[in-house]
Design a protein around this motif. Structure first.
Motif, short mmCIF file in Angstrom:
data_model
loop_
_atom_site.label_atom_id
_atom_site.label_comp_id
_atom_site.label_asym_id
_atom_site.label_seq_id
_atom_site.Cartn_x
_atom_site.Cartn_y
_atom_site.Cartn_z
N SER A 1 -3.80 13.08 -4.60
CA SER A 1 -2.66 12.18 -4.52
C SER A 1 -2.09 11.95 -5.91
CB SER A 1 -3.08 10.84 -3.92
OG SER A 1 -3.88 10.13 -4.85
N GLU B 1 -3.47 2.46 -6.60
CA GLU B 1 -2.95 3.25 -5.47
C GLU B 1 -1.64 2.64 -4.97
OE1 GLU B 1 -6.39 3.88 -2.61
OE2 GLU B 1 -5.41 5.83 -2.78
N ILE C 1 -10.04 8.48 -0.66
CA ILE C 1 -8.60 8.29 -0.77
C ILE C 1 -7.85 9.40 -0.04
CG2 ILE C 1 -8.75 6.97 -2.90
CD1 ILE C 1 -8.01 9.22 -4.52
N ARG D 1 0.60 1.00 0.03
CA ARG D 1 -0.71 1.30 0.56
C ARG D 1 -0.75 1.03 2.06
NH1 ARG D 1 -5.26 -1.99 0.24
NH2 ARG D 1 -7.19 -0.79 0.28
N SER E 1 -7.40 -0.04 -5.50
CA SER E 1 -6.32 -0.34 -4.57
C SER E 1 -5.03 -0.67 -5.30
CB SER E 1 -6.69 -1.53 -3.67
OG SER E 1 -7.86 -1.25 -2.95
N HIS F 1 -1.90 9.24 -7.40
CA HIS F 1 -2.66 8.24 -8.14
C HIS F 1 -4.12 8.63 -8.39
CE1 HIS F 1 0.71 5.60 -8.27
NE2 HIS F 1 0.88 5.72 -6.97
N THR F 2 -4.50 9.83 -7.99
CA THR F 2 -5.88 10.27 -8.24
C THR F 2 -6.25 10.17 -9.73
OG1 THR F 2 -5.79 11.69 -6.31
CG2 THR F 2 -7.56 12.11 -7.87
#
Lengths: 319, 132
Positions: free
Chosen positions: A116, A21, A106, B2, A18, A118-119
């Motif tokens: 994404s 991300e 995700i 997020r 998290s 941030h993958t």
């Protein structure tokens, strides 16, 4: 949160994901420094081809042997609301019995390419956290989503019978990147036809690997052992040929490239889009706005303008 | 930044999931990330998914009448696993008396048939505990 702590339990791994991300570059770069270069199996293919179910069946057999497995499932973000329905887990219920499996869903965050921004960070965290193997399931894809090749050490493309003919097969894109092709749902339609069409392109690659193609019916476990054997074969191949290190290096560079791309997107859109729109409304010259954006990104647009003026036949003052 | 993440699950033997699917889709339209885990989930499955997905909200859909049992068990496991900052909400056929008991037990909200998506969405946005 430090990485040693993160590695120690499921909840901390989840929180660390998290964090990255959410753009926590401290944790992301710490993970990047600590990656061990484990195998990442990228699984891609059209929506509904059975990617999640196949992963579940393959991972089940591997987990039973005691391997520590992480699975990342990506689903698309709505271009309208920014929300998403992430539904890959639903196909992987049978993995809940294993303590040595970790699954995370995700969203693409609206980025094209199948993943994404941030993958790669998420993959790096799982790599650093001590898993033996990662499955990376891209969004359901069309022809052009090939970003997974920058992260995965082995790429499995999932096909279904009856989609398209030989001309579709010889086009550029996804069918060029597969190390292993699986025609899933082989009990429906003409699976053998599909395999015959595919043999047109199953030639030796630059690195010496000859792509494999096989049939499966994931829901009834047909073909799963063969797929596991093929994955193993490719895994050994890239180690023997010394390609694996190059692939890990590519993943690291790709991770860093994503930071830059995300930064640019933020400058262009997220942070400033309203400011620019207001400036245009107030009558500011659009070309001046473009100059300012380019400068902010570190590009001296003035040079481009000079070149533009020098090109014969373009006429006028240029932009 | 997020998005707020919501786990939607159907515990137990109840197989009527159309409502849960409609809700998942509608919450997506409200800008949430919804992890849909489907039917026949045990409380252990639900908690595991909630931890791995690091969700802000757990939403249970129960039409079978076994709501008292399932909510109690999920609440127990949430405490055991330290999910104090996660909201627990539910939807389905829950009589008023039971609804009161569930709220006393620690369930944050129960939404009966006829509730608008806006109402659910507002409740989540106003009550979510984690600062985004």
């Amino acid at each position: 949160m430090n990485i040693d702590e993160i590695m120690s339990d499921r909840k901390k791994i989840a929180k660390a994901i998290s964090e990255v991300e959410n753009g926590n570059t401290l944790i992301a770069t710490e993970a990047l420094r600590r990656i061990r270069g484990i195998d990442v199996i990228g699984v891609t293919g059209v929506p509904g081809s059975g990617k999640s179910t196949l992963i579940s069946k393959i991972a089940y057999k591997m987990a039973k042997e005691g391997k520590k497995i992480a699975i990342i499932g990506i689903d698309p973000t709505s271009p309208f609301s920014g929300g998403a329905v992430l539904g890959d887990r639903i196909r992987m219920k049978e993995l809940n019995r294993f303590d040595n499996v970790f699954i995370r869903s995700i969203s693409t965050g609206g980025k094209l390419g199948g993943m994404s921004y941030h993958t790669p960070d998420v993959i790096n965290i799982l790599d650093a956290a001590g898993f033996d193997l990662i499955f990376l399931e891209t969004v359901g894809t069309g022809q052009d989503e090939v970003d997974v090749m920058n992260i995965a050490t082995t790429i499995m493309v999932v096909l279904v019978p009856t989609l398209g003919d030989e001309v579709q097969v010889i086009k550029a894109g996804q069918l060029e990147i597969g190390d292993i092709f699986v025609v899933n749902k082989a009990d429906q339609g003409a699976a053998d036809e599909k395999i015959k069409e595919m043999t047109l392109i199953l030639k030796e690659r630059k690195d010496g690997w000859i792509p494999k193609i096989m049939k499966s019916v994931a829901v009834t476990n047909q073909g799963i052992d063969e797929i596991i054997r093929a994955l193993d074969e490719h895994k050994n191949f890239i180690i023997e040929k010394g390609i694996k290190n190059k692939k890990i290096m590519e993943r690291m560079l790709y991770t860093i490239k994503q930071y830059a791309l995300e930064r640019i997107e933020n400058i262009m859109y997220n942070e400033n889009i309203e400011k620019y729109i207001n400036q245009i409304k107030d009558g500011k010259d659009i070309s001046r706005i473009i100059d300012e954006i380019m400068l902010e990104m570190g590009v001296n647009y003035g040079k481009g303008r000079e070149i533009y003026r020098k090109v014969e036949g373009m006429g006028g003052e240029g932009p | 930044m997020r998005k707020i993440r919501i786990l939607i699950a159907k515990p137990g033997l109840d197989g009527h999931d159309r409502g849960a699917k409609v809700l998942a889709r509608s919450l997506m339209d409200e800008g949430f990330e919804v992890i849909y885990t489907g039917i026949h989930q045990t409380a252990e499955d639900i908690i595991r998914s909630a931890i791995e997905e690091d969700v802000d909200v757990i939403g249970l859909s129960i039409l079978s009448g076994a709501h008292m049992y399932h909510f109690r068990r999920v609440l127990e496991l949430m405490k055991e696993n330290g999910l104090d900052d996660v909201l627990l909400i539910g939807g389905g056929i829950v009589p008023e008396d039971d609804k009161k008991k569930l709220i006393e037990m620690g369930v944050n909200a129960i939404f009966n048939p006829g509730t608008s998506i806006k109402e659910i969405s507002e409740f989540i946005k106003n009550n979510v505990r984690r600062i985004k």
